[in-house]
Design a protein around this motif. Structure first.
Motif, mmCIF file in Angstrom:
data_model
loop_
_atom_site.group_PDB
_atom_site.id
_atom_site.type_symbol
_atom_site.label_atom_id
_atom_site.label_comp_id
_atom_site.label_asym_id
_atom_site.label_seq_id
_atom_site.Cartn_x
_atom_site.Cartn_y
_atom_site.Cartn_z
ATOM 1 N N ASP A 81 59.689 9.496 3.355
ATOM 2 C CA ASP A 81 58.477 9.729 2.279
ATOM 3 C C ASP A 81 58.356 8.467 1.468
ATOM 4 N N GLN A 82 59.387 7.523 1.987
ATOM 5 C CA GLN A 82 57.833 6.039 1.058
ATOM 6 C C GLN A 82 56.672 5.859 1.845
ATOM 7 N N TRP A 83 56.409 6.211 3.069
ATOM 8 C CA TRP A 83 55.181 5.793 3.793
ATOM 9 C C TRP A 83 54.306 6.950 3.709
ATOM 10 N N ALA A 84 54.753 7.955 3.532
ATOM 11 C CA ALA A 84 54.240 8.961 3.010
ATOM 12 C C ALA A 84 53.411 9.092 1.185
ATOM 13 N N GLN A 85 54.858 8.201 0.386
ATOM 14 C CA GLN A 85 53.741 7.984 -0.977
ATOM 15 C C GLN A 85 52.644 6.457 -0.831
ATOM 16 N N ALA A 86 53.167 5.713 0.069
ATOM 17 C CA ALA A 86 52.356 4.806 0.793
ATOM 18 C C ALA A 86 50.779 5.287 1.196
ATOM 19 N N GLY A 87 50.902 6.671 1.374
ATOM 20 C CA GLY A 87 49.685 7.562 1.993
ATOM 21 C C GLY A 87 49.767 7.181 3.658
ATOM 22 N N ARG A 88 50.694 6.591 3.784
ATOM 23 C CA ARG A 88 50.291 6.299 5.125
ATOM 24 C C ARG A 88 50.959 7.600 6.020
ATOM 25 N N ILE A 89 50.995 8.553 5.550
ATOM 26 C CA ILE A 89 51.671 10.418 5.983
ATOM 27 C C ILE A 89 51.902 10.948 4.686
ATOM 28 N N ARG A 90 50.456 12.354 5.367
ATOM 29 C CA ARG A 90 49.787 13.122 4.218
ATOM 30 C C ARG A 90 50.995 13.673 3.863
ATOM 31 N N PHE A 91 52.308 14.461 4.612
ATOM 32 C CA PHE A 91 53.088 15.031 4.187
ATOM 33 C C PHE A 91 54.538 15.527 4.966
ATOM 34 N N TRP A 92 55.712 15.504 4.375
ATOM 35 C CA TRP A 92 56.361 15.611 6.309
ATOM 36 C C TRP A 92 57.243 16.998 5.210
ATOM 37 N N VAL A 93 58.621 17.388 6.927
ATOM 38 C CA VAL A 93 58.830 18.753 6.778
ATOM 39 C C VAL A 93 60.473 18.476 7.129
ATOM 40 N N TYR A 142 70.276 20.507 0.912
ATOM 41 C CA TYR A 142 69.853 18.988 0.165
ATOM 42 C C TYR A 142 69.699 18.916 -1.446
ATOM 43 N N ASP A 143 71.388 18.373 -2.241
ATOM 44 C CA ASP A 143 70.447 18.231 -3.327
ATOM 45 C C ASP A 143 70.423 16.369 -3.669
ATOM 46 N N PRO A 144 69.805 16.692 -4.396
ATOM 47 C CA PRO A 144 69.654 15.056 -4.797
ATOM 48 C C PRO A 144 69.939 14.653 -6.218
ATOM 49 N N LYS A 145 70.993 15.598 -6.702
ATOM 50 C CA LYS A 145 72.157 15.143 -8.105
ATOM 51 C C LYS A 145 73.086 14.291 -7.210
ATOM 52 N N ALA A 146 72.728 14.326 -5.797
ATOM 53 C CA ALA A 146 74.283 13.425 -5.357
ATOM 54 C C ALA A 146 74.235 12.398 -4.939
ATOM 55 N N THR A 147 72.495 12.296 -4.513
ATOM 56 C CA THR A 147 71.951 11.246 -4.393
ATOM 57 C C THR A 147 71.426 9.889 -4.904
ATOM 58 N N GLY A 148 70.192 10.808 -6.256
ATOM 59 C CA GLY A 148 69.823 10.959 -7.000
ATOM 60 C C GLY A 148 68.526 10.405 -6.506
ATOM 61 N N VAL A 149 68.177 10.417 -5.778
ATOM 62 C CA VAL A 149 66.651 10.710 -4.728
ATOM 63 C C VAL A 149 65.739 11.836 -4.603
ATOM 64 N N VAL A 150 64.408 11.845 -4.804
ATOM 65 C CA VAL A 150 63.925 13.154 -4.806
ATOM 66 C C VAL A 150 62.927 12.648 -4.039
ATOM 67 N N PHE A 151 62.282 13.676 -3.503
ATOM 68 C CA PHE A 151 61.411 13.933 -2.167
ATOM 69 C C PHE A 151 60.095 13.672 -2.963
ATOM 70 N N ARG A 152 59.351 12.696 -2.546
ATOM 71 C CA ARG A 152 58.113 13.537 -3.415
ATOM 72 C C ARG A 152 57.213 14.123 -2.330
ATOM 73 N N LYS A 153 57.331 13.498 -1.127
ATOM 74 C CA LYS A 153 56.233 13.821 0.032
ATOM 75 C C LYS A 153 56.975 15.690 0.700
ATOM 76 N N HIS A 154 58.111 16.138 0.460
ATOM 77 C CA HIS A 154 58.245 17.103 1.707
ATOM 78 C C HIS A 154 57.923 18.803 1.169
ATOM 79 N N PHE A 155 57.116 19.192 2.289
ATOM 80 C CA PHE A 155 56.032 20.093 2.187
ATOM 81 C C PHE A 155 57.080 21.458 1.015
ATOM 82 N N TYR A 156 57.820 21.791 1.246
ATOM 83 C CA TYR A 156 58.659 22.435 0.893
ATOM 84 C C TYR A 156 59.378 21.413 -0.407
ATOM 85 N N SER A 157 59.182 22.903 -1.705
ATOM 86 C CA SER A 157 60.296 22.292 -2.824
ATOM 87 C C SER A 157 61.933 22.135 -2.533
#
Length: 651
Positions: A556-568, A523-538
């Motif tokens: 990822d939004q739920w994870a940033q709100a604390g409802r999910i620890r992280f996801w993959v 996934y290329d964040p430059k194409a969407t402008g979205v950087v996932f902050r709670k994905h397990f890997y970089s």
């Protein structure tokens, strides 16, 4: 065109075949660089000694002998120029570092120390009786030389100028016995390079691995990492979109002579005459800071530069680390089979292990309508025609026929083949080890007898098409066997007594290893402008549709709100990198796997409305996995962007 099969470094890491990541240290002073490498080797040796005394457990073999080896790349000798050549490095090891001469071997075109080691010890340099800890070379070692105990590369030469670096580094990547050690430090490789600029050295080393060792550009960013935290701050390339830089602006009482600085340093700076301010747009390391200070004369200006440079590589950088980088573990209970009450459940990863009734019945031995159609089509020649000589014109004439039938009149008659011989030949050439030859021959004889009753079929035609007959019978047998497996699969996994035969056990888990994630596409964040902050890997595996991407954004939004620890973003058919659930035919690789705050696991599969009906078996196996987990696992399949279906499982 010469590549037969490509395997990523992440997959090799997952299979415990190579040591990753490569922990890199850059040191400007060559003697200190060598001393640091020696200290690292001593630390690894202490861990190796502990490993040797460790008893076996469920996850690791019993202790294994290990003697970490250091490969040192010296500079070539040049007339009239002092270089860090082989002899100088050897004298440094012996005289200043107090390394016994017997622990050092030289492998160059003039000295063949490794060949002498191979001749002296049965296992060569890996032999427990061999005392060698250091191998000094200049260019690449002899082709075919292999020592999984090589752990540390020390390069005295500039990385960018040596094509031997990636070959030498490749020597330290292979994991001993292709098995991980319990101590993670023994599952990593180490590189020490004489250099004053860590970021430049890291970039050059990554390029060497891409160009010479076949690493993918995306994965090499995470597999070459800084060993020291202060150098990691300067390695912005490894952080990618996860690092945000704030320019540092400092007012100076005098104008610095920026034009006198090297170009890489000038590109990090800008001067504004109107405001008399210097802007640092990229972090400055210690060497660059000193060089910039020398362009001004006053003490206040130098102090201001030092403070601004420190800010540029500390508070001016906002970055975040992934859960994998922070040392989080991500394990998922797997679906297992219970063979008996006393035995440990075993991973269900192959439907062939099910004890299914399997026998060929003559009642199933008959060609289908599709088989007859294929046999009829098989008589046609794809392209044919005739070539003749035209006496009138004196030239060769070619006449092509689009639909030419094979001439059956030229086929062998029964003097060479009869039905029994043909059936025996077909049985012999039918690869089905689960059946006896007699069972195959009886089935084939009945199938062949039914075929010969069809209009237009005789033994001559069957002989001509015996290879196609073999393929059709093989497909029929496989279909019958898969039907038997499917019936047993349904009975075992979904029957009334399934809780006694199937389990979701913590004794069998899949682990998302920190450095074992290898998407075929990123996934290329430059194409969407979205950087996932709670994905397990970089790295994040590419999405198959906009709806899948939207689902990932919601997770990822739920994870940033604390409802999910992280996801993959789970991968498909990437062995060692992906979680799956076994079906009667094939495996189900769900789209997303999430770890919730209570440490339960939520699996999310997104299905387009057009594929919903075809995914019934995925829903069944996912639901069974969740049902048998006693609340430790949850499963949901979503369509039409119904995020509320996921939210029901978030507590």
């Amino acid at each position: 065109s010469n590549v037969l099969h490509s395997v990523s470094a992440g997959e090799l890491k997952a299979e415990q075949m190579i040591k990753l990541p490569v922990l890199l240290e850059a040191e400007a002073h060559w003697q200190q660089c060598l001393a640091d490498a020696i200290a690292r080797r001593e630390g690894l040796q202490a861990l190796a000694d502990q490993e040797l005394r460790r008893p076996a457990n469920a996850d690791f073999l019993e202790g294994r002998y290990l003697r970490p080896i250091v490969l040192i790349q010296a500079e070539p000798r040049r007339a009239g120029v002092e270089t860090l050549d082989v002899e100088r490095v050897r004298r440094e090891l012996i005289d200043n570092q107090r390394i016994p001469a017997g622990q050092i071997v030289v492998a160059t075109s003039e000295e063949h120390g490794l060949e002498e080691i191979d001749a002296k010890y049965p296992l060569g340099i890996a032999d427990p009786a061999c005392p060698v800890h250091f191998v000094i070379t200049q260019k690449a070692l002899a082709e075919g030389w292999d020592c999984p105990n090589a752990y540390i590369l020390v390069s005295m030469a500039a990385v960018h100028s040596s094509t031997a670096v990636e070959q030498l580094l490749g020597r330290v990547l292979r994991q001993p016995e292709a098995r991980h050690f319990e101590n993670v430090a023994l599952n990593r490789a180490y590189a020490f390079v004489v250099s004053a600029n860590f970021a430049e050295t890291a970039a050059q080393l990554r390029e060497r691995l891409i160009a010479g060792a076949g690493f993918e550009r995306r994965e090499v960013r995470e597999f070459v990492t800084a060993a020291k935290s202060d150098q990691a701050m300067l390695d912005l390339a490894s952080w990618g979109e996860r690092a945000t830089l704030q320019p540092v602006v400092v007012a100076l009482p005098e104008k610095p002579e920026i034009k006198a600085l090297p170009k890489p340093l000038r590109e990090k700076l800008s001067w504004d005459d109107l405001t008399a301010t210097l802007t640092i747009v990229r972090p400055l390391d210690g060497v660059e800071t000193t060089a910039l200070q020398q362009t001004v004369g006053s003490v206040p200006a130098r102090e201001a530069i030092a403070a601004a440079a420190l800010q540029s590589r500390t508070t001016a950088i906002e970055f975040f680390q992934t859960p994998a980088e922070l040392g989080e573990r991500f394990v998922v209970p797997q679906l297992c089979l219970r063979h008996d009450a006393s035995a440990q459940p075993t991973l269900f990863d192959d439907p062939e292990v099910l004890e299914y009734p399997w026998d060929l019945s003559p009642y199933d031995a008959a060609p289908t309508a599709d088989d007859l159609q294929r046999l009829s089509s098989g008589l046609k020649v794809s392209e044919g025609g005739e070539i003749d000589f035209d006496t009138a014109s004196g030239t060769l004439q070619q006449h092509f026929i689009a639909d030419l039938q094979r001439d059956l009149g030229l086929v062998y008659r029964t003097e060479h083949w009869d039905a029994v011989k043909l059936a025996a030949w077909l049985a012999k050439n039918l690869p089905e080890p689960s059946l006896t030859h007699a069972a195959k021959q009886a089935f084939i004889a009945h199938w062949l007898g039914e075929l010969l009753l069809q209009p237009g079929f005789d033994l001559a035609r069957a002989n001509l098409q015996k290879y196609l007959l073999r393929d059709l019978i093989e497909a029929r047998v496989k279909s019958l066997r898969m039907s038997a497996i499917a019936l047993t699969y349904k009975s075992v996994l979904f029957g009334d007594d399934r809780v006694t035969r199937v389990a979701v056990s913590a004794a069998q888990v899949f682990e998302f290893h920190p450095h074992a994630y290898a998407p075929t596409r990123d996934y290329d964040p430059k194409a969407t402008g979205v950087v996932f902050r709670k994905h397990f890997y970089s790295r994040v595996g590419a999405f198959d549709s906009e709806e899948e991407f939207a689902c990932a954004v919601q997770l990822d939004q739920w994870a940033q709100a604390g409802r999910i620890r992280f996801w993959v973003r789970n991968l498909v058919r990437r062995e060692g990198c992906a979680f799956f659930l076994q079906k009667a035919q094939g495996r189900f690789y769900p789209d997303f796997v999430c770890l919730l705050p209570d440490n339960s696991v939520l699996v999310v599969e997104y299905k387009g409305a057009d594929r919903w009906n075809d995914a019934a078996d995925d829903r069944l196996i996912g639901g069974l996995w969740a049902e048998l987990s006693a609340g430790a696992c949850r499963f949901v399949m979503v369509k039409d962007r119904r995020w509320d279906m996921i939210e029901e499982h978030l507590r």
